[in-house]
Design a protein around this motif. Sequence first.
Motif, PDB file in Angstrom:
ATOM      1  N   ALA A  20       5.162 -56.889 -10.427  1.00 23.02           N
ATOM      2  CA  ALA A  20       3.343 -56.644 -10.296  1.00 23.02           C
ATOM      3  C   ALA A  20       2.928 -57.363  -9.815  1.00 23.02           C
ATOM      4  O   ALA A  20       1.646 -56.947  -8.810  1.00 23.02           O
ATOM      5  CB  ALA A  20       3.639 -56.047 -11.872  1.00 23.02           C
ATOM      6  N   THR A  36       2.850 -54.937  -6.143  1.00 22.71           N
ATOM      7  CA  THR A  36       2.133 -53.814  -6.453  1.00 22.71           C
ATOM      8  C   THR A  36       0.758 -53.694  -6.636  1.00 22.71           C
ATOM      9  O   THR A  36       0.887 -52.636  -6.499  1.00 22.71           O
ATOM     10  CB  THR A  36       3.593 -53.306  -7.383  1.00 22.71           C
ATOM     11  OG1 THR A  36       3.071 -53.521  -9.258  1.00 22.71           O
ATOM     12  CG2 THR A  36       3.940 -53.115  -6.636  1.00 22.71           C
ATOM     13  N   PHE A  73      -2.845 -54.732 -15.752  1.00 22.87           N
ATOM     14  CA  PHE A  73      -1.141 -54.213 -16.554  1.00 22.87           C
ATOM     15  C   PHE A  73      -1.657 -53.059 -17.030  1.00 22.87           C
ATOM     16  O   PHE A  73      -0.635 -52.050 -16.955  1.00 22.87           O
ATOM     17  CB  PHE A  73      -1.032 -55.472 -16.845  1.00 22.87           C
ATOM     18  CG  PHE A  73       0.089 -55.506 -16.195  1.00 22.87           C
ATOM     19  CD1 PHE A  73      -0.210 -55.836 -14.721  1.00 22.87           C
ATOM     20  CD2 PHE A  73       0.738 -56.453 -16.796  1.00 22.87           C
ATOM     21  CE1 PHE A  73       0.821 -56.918 -13.954  1.00 22.87           C
ATOM     22  CE2 PHE A  73       2.016 -57.556 -16.350  1.00 22.87           C
ATOM     23  CZ  PHE A  73       1.975 -57.446 -14.541  1.00 22.87           C
ATOM     24  N   THR A  97       3.634 -49.374 -10.002  1.00 26.66           N
ATOM     25  CA  THR A  97       2.278 -50.532 -10.628  1.00 26.66           C
ATOM     26  C   THR A  97       2.238 -49.773 -12.001  1.00 26.66           C
ATOM     27  O   THR A  97       2.983 -50.599 -12.820  1.00 26.66           O
ATOM     28  CB  THR A  97       0.795 -50.843 -10.120  1.00 26.66           C
ATOM     29  OG1 THR A  97       0.359 -50.973  -8.644  1.00 26.66           O
ATOM     30  CG2 THR A  97      -0.004 -51.946 -10.774  1.00 26.66           C
ATOM     31  N   LEU A 115       5.886 -49.144 -14.000  1.00 27.89           N
ATOM     32  CA  LEU A 115       6.447 -51.006 -13.404  1.00 27.89           C
ATOM     33  C   LEU A 115       5.542 -51.796 -14.681  1.00 27.89           C
ATOM     34  O   LEU A 115       5.838 -52.760 -15.998  1.00 27.89           O
ATOM     35  CB  LEU A 115       6.426 -51.612 -12.669  1.00 27.89           C
ATOM     36  CG  LEU A 115       6.608 -53.708 -11.764  1.00 27.89           C
ATOM     37  CD1 LEU A 115       8.379 -53.050 -11.808  1.00 27.89           C
ATOM     38  CD2 LEU A 115       6.765 -53.601 -10.863  1.00 27.89           C
ATOM     39  N   SER A 116       4.118 -51.735 -15.469  1.00 25.99           N
ATOM     40  CA  SER A 116       3.212 -52.139 -15.968  1.00 25.99           C
ATOM     41  C   SER A 116       3.820 -52.260 -17.452  1.00 25.99           C
ATOM     42  O   SER A 116       3.522 -53.030 -17.920  1.00 25.99           O
ATOM     43  CB  SER A 116       2.144 -51.875 -15.214  1.00 25.99           C
ATOM     44  OG  SER A 116       1.325 -51.187 -15.662  1.00 25.99           O
TER      45      SER A 116
END
Length: 307
Positions: free
Chosen positions: A42, A46, A111, A200, A203-204
Amino acid sequence: MTDIGMILGQVAILFIIMLVGVIARKTKILSDAGLGAMSQLALFVTVPCMVLVSFQSEFSQQLLLDMGHAVAWSLGVHIVMWLLGKKIFNRFALNQRKPLQFAAIFSNAAFMGYPVLQAIFGETGLLLGSMYTAIFNIFLWTVGMSIFSGSEKEDRKAAIKRVLLNPGTIATVLGLVMFVFSIKLPDMPMQALSMLGNMTTPLSMLIVGARLADVRIKEAFAGAGVYLACALRLVAIPLILMGLMKLCRVPPLAMGVVTIQAAMPIAANTAMFAEMFGGDAPFASRLVFLSTLLSIITIPVFMLLVA
Protein backbone atom coordinates in the motif's frame (compact mmCIF):
# COMPACT_ATOMS: atom_id res chain seq x y z
CA MET A 1 -25.02 18.32 -2.27
CA THR A 2 -23.94 14.73 -1.71
CA ASP A 3 -26.79 12.40 -0.86
CA ILE A 4 -26.80 11.48 2.86
CA GLY A 5 -27.73 7.89 2.13
CA MET A 6 -24.82 7.54 -0.29
CA ILE A 7 -22.36 8.90 2.30
CA LEU A 8 -23.57 6.57 5.02
CA GLY A 9 -23.48 3.71 2.52
CA GLN A 10 -19.86 4.46 1.64
CA VAL A 11 -18.91 4.56 5.34
CA ALA A 12 -20.67 1.24 5.89
CA ILE A 13 -18.74 -0.33 2.99
CA LEU A 14 -15.42 0.86 4.42
CA PHE A 15 -16.16 -0.57 7.84
CA ILE A 16 -17.42 -3.86 6.39
CA ILE A 17 -14.05 -4.26 4.65
CA MET A 18 -12.36 -3.36 7.94
CA LEU A 19 -14.39 -6.09 9.68
CA VAL A 20 -13.21 -8.59 7.05
CA GLY A 21 -9.65 -7.59 8.01
CA VAL A 22 -10.42 -8.28 11.68
CA ILE A 23 -11.82 -11.73 10.83
CA ALA A 24 -8.91 -12.56 8.52
CA ARG A 25 -6.46 -11.69 11.29
CA LYS A 26 -8.35 -13.56 14.00
CA THR A 27 -8.59 -16.69 11.85
CA LYS A 28 -4.85 -16.53 11.04
CA ILE A 29 -5.43 -15.95 7.33
CA LEU A 30 -3.33 -12.81 7.69
CA SER A 31 0.02 -13.56 9.35
CA ASP A 32 2.50 -10.97 10.64
CA ALA A 33 4.53 -11.39 7.46
CA GLY A 34 1.45 -11.10 5.26
CA LEU A 35 0.25 -7.97 7.05
CA GLY A 36 3.69 -6.39 6.75
CA ALA A 37 3.79 -7.17 3.02
CA MET A 38 0.33 -5.65 2.53
CA SER A 39 1.40 -2.47 4.34
CA GLN A 40 4.51 -2.21 2.17
CA LEU A 41 2.42 -2.78 -0.97
CA ALA A 42 0.00 0.00 0.00
CA LEU A 43 2.68 2.51 1.05
CA PHE A 44 5.10 1.91 -1.82
CA VAL A 45 2.81 0.95 -4.73
CA THR A 46 -0.94 1.53 -4.54
CA VAL A 47 -1.00 4.89 -2.66
CA PRO A 48 1.59 6.52 -4.98
CA CYS A 49 -0.39 5.23 -7.99
CA MET A 50 -3.59 6.71 -6.56
CA VAL A 51 -1.85 10.05 -5.99
CA LEU A 52 -0.44 10.14 -9.55
CA VAL A 53 -3.86 9.43 -11.06
CA SER A 54 -5.48 12.19 -8.99
CA PHE A 55 -3.06 14.75 -10.48
CA GLN A 56 -4.30 13.97 -13.99
CA SER A 57 -7.12 16.48 -13.42
CA GLU A 58 -7.52 19.43 -15.76
CA PHE A 59 -5.46 22.43 -14.66
CA SER A 60 -7.40 25.44 -13.34
CA GLN A 61 -6.55 28.51 -11.28
CA GLN A 62 -9.27 27.63 -8.76
CA LEU A 63 -7.91 24.12 -8.25
CA LEU A 64 -4.38 25.53 -7.81
CA LEU A 65 -5.79 27.97 -5.22
CA ASP A 66 -7.52 25.08 -3.41
CA MET A 67 -4.21 23.19 -3.34
CA GLY A 68 -2.50 26.23 -1.81
CA HIS A 69 -5.18 26.41 0.90
CA ALA A 70 -4.76 22.69 1.61
CA VAL A 71 -0.99 23.08 2.05
CA ALA A 72 -1.28 26.21 4.22
CA TRP A 73 -3.95 24.83 6.56
CA SER A 74 -2.26 21.45 6.80
CA LEU A 75 1.00 23.15 7.76
CA GLY A 76 -0.83 25.27 10.33
CA VAL A 77 -2.66 22.40 12.01
CA HIS A 78 0.48 20.25 12.23
CA ILE A 79 2.51 23.09 13.81
CA VAL A 80 -0.25 24.04 16.27
CA MET A 81 -0.86 20.44 17.37
CA TRP A 82 2.88 19.84 17.76
CA LEU A 83 3.12 22.76 20.20
CA LEU A 84 -0.24 22.12 21.87
CA GLY A 85 0.44 18.41 22.30
CA LYS A 86 3.57 19.23 24.27
CA LYS A 87 1.54 21.38 26.68
CA ILE A 88 -1.48 19.11 27.05
CA PHE A 89 0.34 15.81 27.57
CA ASN A 90 3.42 17.04 29.44
CA ARG A 91 2.06 15.84 32.81
CA PHE A 92 1.79 12.21 31.69
CA ALA A 93 4.49 9.60 32.36
CA LEU A 94 7.21 9.52 29.69
CA ASN A 95 6.19 6.13 28.27
CA GLN A 96 2.68 7.50 27.60
CA ARG A 97 3.67 11.10 26.86
CA LYS A 98 5.49 10.23 23.64
CA PRO A 99 2.64 8.31 21.97
CA LEU A 100 0.11 10.93 23.17
CA GLN A 101 2.11 13.84 21.72
CA PHE A 102 2.57 11.92 18.48
CA ALA A 103 -1.16 11.11 18.34
CA ALA A 104 -2.08 14.78 18.77
CA ILE A 105 -0.20 15.68 15.58
CA PHE A 106 -0.84 12.77 13.22
CA SER A 107 -4.14 11.45 11.89
CA ASN A 108 -4.64 8.42 9.66
CA ALA A 109 -4.83 10.85 6.73
CA ALA A 110 -3.81 8.43 3.98
CA PHE A 111 -4.92 4.88 4.82
CA MET A 112 -8.37 5.96 6.05
CA GLY A 113 -8.46 9.51 4.69
CA TYR A 114 -8.04 8.68 1.00
CA PRO A 115 -10.96 6.22 0.77
CA VAL A 116 -13.26 8.71 2.53
CA LEU A 117 -12.11 11.60 0.33
CA GLN A 118 -12.67 9.53 -2.78
CA ALA A 119 -16.18 8.66 -1.60
CA ILE A 120 -17.13 12.33 -1.14
CA PHE A 121 -15.05 14.35 -3.59
CA GLY A 122 -13.72 11.88 -6.15
CA GLU A 123 -10.30 12.29 -7.82
CA THR A 124 -10.17 16.04 -7.11
CA GLY A 125 -10.47 15.35 -3.39
CA LEU A 126 -7.55 12.93 -3.61
CA LEU A 127 -5.47 15.58 -5.38
CA LEU A 128 -6.00 18.04 -2.52
CA GLY A 129 -5.60 15.24 0.00
CA SER A 130 -2.13 14.50 -1.35
CA MET A 131 -1.17 18.08 -0.42
CA TYR A 132 -2.19 17.41 3.18
CA THR A 133 -0.27 14.13 3.32
CA ALA A 134 2.84 15.78 1.81
CA ILE A 135 2.97 18.04 4.88
CA PHE A 136 2.12 15.01 7.05
CA ASN A 137 5.15 13.12 5.67
CA ILE A 138 7.52 16.03 6.30
CA PHE A 139 6.40 16.26 9.94
CA LEU A 140 6.30 12.47 10.35
CA TRP A 141 9.97 11.91 9.53
CA THR A 142 11.22 15.00 11.39
CA VAL A 143 9.03 15.97 14.35
CA GLY A 144 7.42 12.55 14.66
CA MET A 145 10.73 10.74 14.73
CA SER A 146 12.25 13.21 17.22
CA ILE A 147 9.36 12.63 19.67
CA PHE A 148 10.28 8.95 20.00
CA SER A 149 14.01 8.91 19.27
CA GLY A 150 15.42 12.33 20.18
CA SER A 151 16.95 14.74 17.67
CA GLU A 152 20.44 13.35 16.96
CA LYS A 153 22.12 14.63 13.78
CA GLU A 154 22.20 11.21 12.15
CA ASP A 155 18.47 10.86 12.79
CA ARG A 156 17.86 14.21 11.16
CA LYS A 157 19.87 13.26 8.07
CA ALA A 158 18.02 9.97 7.75
CA ALA A 159 14.72 11.80 8.27
CA ILE A 160 15.45 14.30 5.47
CA LYS A 161 16.32 11.42 3.15
CA ARG A 162 13.06 9.65 4.02
CA VAL A 163 11.04 12.84 3.44
CA LEU A 164 12.56 13.43 0.00
CA LEU A 165 12.85 9.87 -1.26
CA ASN A 166 9.70 8.14 -0.01
CA PRO A 167 7.28 7.09 -2.82
CA GLY A 168 4.46 9.30 -1.55
CA THR A 169 6.56 12.46 -1.83
CA ILE A 170 8.00 11.44 -5.21
CA ALA A 171 4.50 10.73 -6.56
CA THR A 172 3.22 14.07 -5.24
CA VAL A 173 6.07 16.10 -6.78
CA LEU A 174 5.86 14.23 -10.09
CA GLY A 175 2.08 14.56 -10.16
CA LEU A 176 2.24 18.28 -9.34
CA VAL A 177 4.64 18.89 -12.24
CA MET A 178 2.31 17.01 -14.61
CA PHE A 179 -0.70 18.94 -13.29
CA VAL A 180 0.88 22.41 -13.63
CA PHE A 181 2.21 21.71 -17.14
CA SER A 182 -0.92 19.76 -18.21
CA ILE A 183 1.09 16.63 -19.01
CA LYS A 184 -1.32 13.74 -19.62
CA LEU A 185 -0.36 10.08 -19.41
CA PRO A 186 -1.21 7.77 -22.35
CA ASP A 187 -4.32 5.63 -21.92
CA MET A 188 -2.59 2.31 -21.28
CA PRO A 189 -0.29 3.37 -18.40
CA MET A 190 -3.11 5.55 -17.04
CA GLN A 191 -5.43 2.53 -16.87
CA ALA A 192 -2.71 0.44 -15.22
CA LEU A 193 -2.06 3.14 -12.60
CA SER A 194 -5.81 3.53 -12.01
CA MET A 195 -6.24 -0.20 -11.42
CA LEU A 196 -3.35 -0.25 -8.96
CA GLY A 197 -4.58 2.92 -7.23
CA ASN A 198 -8.07 1.45 -6.88
CA MET A 199 -6.57 -1.33 -4.76
CA THR A 200 -5.73 1.22 -2.04
CA THR A 201 -9.19 1.44 -0.47
CA PRO A 202 -9.81 -2.28 0.17
CA LEU A 203 -6.16 -2.91 0.98
CA SER A 204 -5.89 -0.07 3.49
CA MET A 205 -9.15 -0.95 5.26
CA LEU A 206 -8.12 -4.62 5.51
CA ILE A 207 -4.83 -3.50 7.09
CA VAL A 208 -6.56 -1.21 9.59
CA GLY A 209 -8.99 -4.00 10.55
CA ALA A 210 -6.18 -6.53 10.96
CA ARG A 211 -4.24 -4.12 13.19
CA LEU A 212 -7.29 -3.61 15.38
CA ALA A 213 -7.65 -7.37 15.81
CA ASP A 214 -4.30 -7.45 17.64
CA VAL A 215 -5.47 -5.21 20.49
CA ARG A 216 -6.82 -6.77 23.69
CA ILE A 217 -10.34 -5.42 24.20
CA LYS A 218 -10.16 -5.48 28.01
CA GLU A 219 -7.12 -3.20 28.05
CA ALA A 220 -8.20 -0.87 25.24
CA PHE A 221 -10.55 1.30 27.30
CA ALA A 222 -8.32 2.02 30.33
CA GLY A 223 -6.64 5.37 31.05
CA ALA A 224 -7.68 9.02 30.88
CA GLY A 225 -4.97 9.89 28.36
CA VAL A 226 -6.48 7.58 25.74
CA TYR A 227 -9.86 9.33 25.93
CA LEU A 228 -8.30 12.80 25.95
CA ALA A 229 -6.29 12.00 22.83
CA CYS A 230 -9.36 10.57 21.08
CA ALA A 231 -11.51 13.60 21.94
CA LEU A 232 -8.78 15.92 20.67
CA ARG A 233 -8.12 13.95 17.47
CA LEU A 234 -11.69 13.04 16.49
CA VAL A 235 -13.72 16.05 17.63
CA ALA A 236 -11.87 19.14 18.88
CA ILE A 237 -9.23 19.51 16.15
CA PRO A 238 -11.51 19.09 13.10
CA LEU A 239 -14.33 21.18 14.60
CA ILE A 240 -12.07 24.11 15.50
CA LEU A 241 -10.24 23.82 12.18
CA MET A 242 -13.48 23.82 10.20
CA GLY A 243 -14.75 26.83 12.16
CA LEU A 244 -11.57 28.80 11.48
CA MET A 245 -11.62 27.95 7.78
CA LYS A 246 -15.24 29.09 7.53
CA LEU A 247 -14.33 32.39 9.20
CA CYS A 248 -11.47 32.81 6.73
CA ARG A 249 -13.79 31.93 3.82
CA VAL A 250 -11.66 29.06 2.58
CA PRO A 251 -13.17 27.52 -0.60
CA PRO A 252 -15.57 24.66 0.25
CA LEU A 253 -13.55 21.92 -1.47
CA ALA A 254 -10.29 22.77 0.32
CA MET A 255 -12.13 23.19 3.63
CA GLY A 256 -13.85 19.83 3.22
CA VAL A 257 -10.69 17.92 2.34
CA VAL A 258 -8.58 19.37 5.17
CA THR A 259 -11.39 18.86 7.70
CA ILE A 260 -11.90 15.23 6.71
CA GLN A 261 -8.20 14.38 6.89
CA ALA A 262 -7.84 16.14 10.24
CA ALA A 263 -10.89 14.20 11.51
CA MET A 264 -9.36 10.80 10.82
CA PRO A 265 -8.42 8.60 13.80
CA ILE A 266 -4.95 8.49 15.29
CA ALA A 267 -2.31 7.41 12.75
CA ALA A 268 -1.29 3.75 12.71
CA ASN A 269 2.30 5.10 12.58
CA THR A 270 1.92 5.83 16.33
CA ALA A 271 2.17 2.12 17.13
CA MET A 272 4.76 1.50 14.42
CA PHE A 273 7.10 4.25 15.68
CA ALA A 274 6.66 3.16 19.30
CA GLU A 275 7.67 -0.37 18.27
CA MET A 276 10.57 0.91 16.15
CA PHE A 277 12.11 3.10 18.85
CA GLY A 278 11.40 1.04 21.98
CA GLY A 279 8.41 3.07 23.15
CA ASP A 280 5.23 1.82 24.81
CA ALA A 281 3.87 -0.05 21.78
CA PRO A 282 0.88 -1.63 23.61
CA PHE A 283 -0.28 1.80 24.82
CA ALA A 284 0.21 3.28 21.34
CA SER A 285 -1.81 0.40 19.85
CA ARG A 286 -4.63 1.16 22.28
CA LEU A 287 -4.67 4.77 21.11
CA VAL A 288 -4.99 3.67 17.49
CA PHE A 289 -7.61 1.03 18.32
CA LEU A 290 -9.95 3.19 20.40
CA SER A 291 -9.76 6.22 18.09
CA THR A 292 -10.48 4.02 15.06
CA LEU A 293 -13.40 2.37 16.88
CA LEU A 294 -14.89 5.73 17.89
CA SER A 295 -14.36 7.09 14.38
CA ILE A 296 -17.20 4.82 13.26
CA ILE A 297 -19.43 7.48 14.85
CA THR A 298 -17.44 10.65 14.17
CA ILE A 299 -16.40 10.12 10.52
CA PRO A 300 -19.98 9.99 9.16
CA VAL A 301 -20.80 13.17 11.13
CA PHE A 302 -17.94 15.10 9.54
CA MET A 303 -18.71 13.64 6.11
CA LEU A 304 -22.21 15.06 6.41
CA LEU A 305 -20.90 18.43 7.66
CA VAL A 306 -18.58 18.93 4.70
CA ALA A 307 -20.65 17.28 1.95
